[in-house]
Design a protein around this motif. Structure first.
Motif, PDB file in Angstrom:
ATOM      1  N   ARG A  61       0.837  -1.203   0.000  1.00 26.81           N
ATOM      2  CA  ARG A  61       0.000   0.000   0.000  1.00 26.81           C
ATOM      3  C   ARG A  61       0.868   1.248   0.000  1.00 26.81           C
ATOM      4  NH1 ARG A  61      -2.082  -0.283   4.862  1.00 26.81           N
ATOM      5  NH2 ARG A  61      -3.369  -2.047   4.280  1.00 26.81           N
ATOM      6  N   ALA A  62       1.944   1.236   0.786  1.00 26.10           N
ATOM      7  CA  ALA A  62       2.845   2.395   0.819  1.00 26.10           C
ATOM      8  C   ALA A  62       3.500   2.612  -0.532  1.00 26.10           C
ATOM      9  CB  ALA A  62       3.899   2.194   1.903  1.00 26.10           C
ATOM     10  N   ALA A  63       3.867   1.524  -1.200  1.00 25.46           N
ATOM     11  CA  ALA A  63       4.477   1.667  -2.530  1.00 25.46           C
ATOM     12  C   ALA A  63       3.473   2.245  -3.522  1.00 25.46           C
ATOM     13  CB  ALA A  63       4.975   0.308  -3.015  1.00 25.46           C
ATOM     14  N   ARG A  64       2.214   1.781  -3.447  1.00 27.71           N
ATOM     15  CA  ARG A  64       1.201   2.333  -4.354  1.00 27.71           C
ATOM     16  C   ARG A  64       0.968   3.805  -4.074  1.00 27.71           C
ATOM     17  NH1 ARG A  64      -1.596  -2.387  -3.015  1.00 27.71           N
ATOM     18  NH2 ARG A  64      -3.015  -1.183  -1.717  1.00 27.71           N
ATOM     19  N   ALA A  68       1.544   6.903  -6.562  1.00 27.97           N
ATOM     20  CA  ALA A  68       0.480   7.871  -6.831  1.00 27.97           C
ATOM     21  C   ALA A  68       0.969   9.280  -6.537  1.00 27.97           C
ATOM     22  CB  ALA A  68      -0.753   7.553  -5.987  1.00 27.97           C
ATOM     23  N   GLY A  69       1.747   9.440  -5.450  1.00 25.31           N
ATOM     24  CA  GLY A  69       2.294  10.756  -5.131  1.00 25.31           C
ATOM     25  C   GLY A  69       3.258  11.230  -6.194  1.00 25.31           C
ATOM     26  N   VAL A  70       4.103  10.318  -6.681  1.00 21.51           N
ATOM     27  CA  VAL A  70       5.036  10.672  -7.748  1.00 21.51           C
ATOM     28  C   VAL A  70       4.263  11.033  -9.003  1.00 21.51           C
ATOM     29  CG1 VAL A  70       6.814   9.741  -9.269  1.00 21.51           C
ATOM     30  CG2 VAL A  70       6.937   9.336  -6.817  1.00 21.51           C
ATOM     31  N   THR A  71       3.207  10.286  -9.309  1.00 18.53           N
ATOM     32  CA  THR A  71       2.394  10.569 -10.489  1.00 18.53           C
ATOM     33  C   THR A  71       1.729  11.935 -10.356  1.00 18.53           C
ATOM     34  OG1 THR A  71       1.996   8.220 -10.742  1.00 18.53           O
ATOM     35  CG2 THR A  71       0.529   9.690 -11.928  1.00 18.53           C
ATOM     36  N   ASN A  72       1.180  12.224  -9.169  1.00 17.21           N
ATOM     37  CA  ASN A  72       0.543  13.530  -8.962  1.00 17.21           C
ATOM     38  C   ASN A  72       1.567  14.650  -9.104  1.00 17.21           C
ATOM     39  OD1 ASN A  72      -1.930  12.392  -8.537  1.00 17.21           O
ATOM     40  ND2 ASN A  72      -1.755  12.391  -6.317  1.00 17.21           N
ATOM     41  N   ALA A  73       2.759  14.445  -8.576  1.00 14.31           N
ATOM     42  CA  ALA A  73       3.798  15.468  -8.718  1.00 14.31           C
ATOM     43  C   ALA A  73       4.167  15.643 -10.187  1.00 14.31           C
ATOM     44  CB  ALA A  73       5.028  15.068  -7.908  1.00 14.31           C
ATOM     45  N   GLY A  74       4.232  14.540 -10.929  1.00 15.02           N
ATOM     46  CA  GLY A  74       4.528  14.634 -12.362  1.00 15.02           C
ATOM     47  C   GLY A  74       3.457  15.403 -13.112  1.00 15.02           C
TER      48      GLY A  74
END
Length: 97
Positions: A61-64, A68-74
């Protein structure tokens, strides 16, 4: 509500059965509440299968969430870059006329 895992709760007397049963110890200031210090450390207990599965699910869950956080930042960075390109394009078009 009391914590059921509290080793010093009055309902959990497992700490006090090493000497044959509950005893009153004077000068502890904690009537039937157990020792003031935790038991000495021993080898770490091996987690049960359920605890290991729960830990693996938590790591997944932490990896997902991290992805998701990296994707949102992108998405945010790319939208800022796109906005800057649009503003530069408008400035170039307006300055040529």
């Amino acid at each position: 509500m009391d914590d059921p895992n509290d080793p010093y709760s009055p309902s959990n007397l497992s700490w006090n059965w090493g000497r044959g049963g509950p005893q009153w110890r004077p000068f502890t200031g904690r009537y039937l509440r157990g020792p003031r210090v935790p038991p000495p450390p021993g080898p770490p207990r091996r987690p049960s299968k359920a605890e290991r599965d729960q830990e693996m699910r938590a790591e997944a869950r932490a990896a997902r969430l991290h992805l998701a956080g990296v994707t949102n930042a992108g998405v945010i960075i790319m939208s800022v870059v796109l906005a800057a390109v649009v503003v530069m394009l408008v400035v170039v078009l307006v300055s040529n006329h």
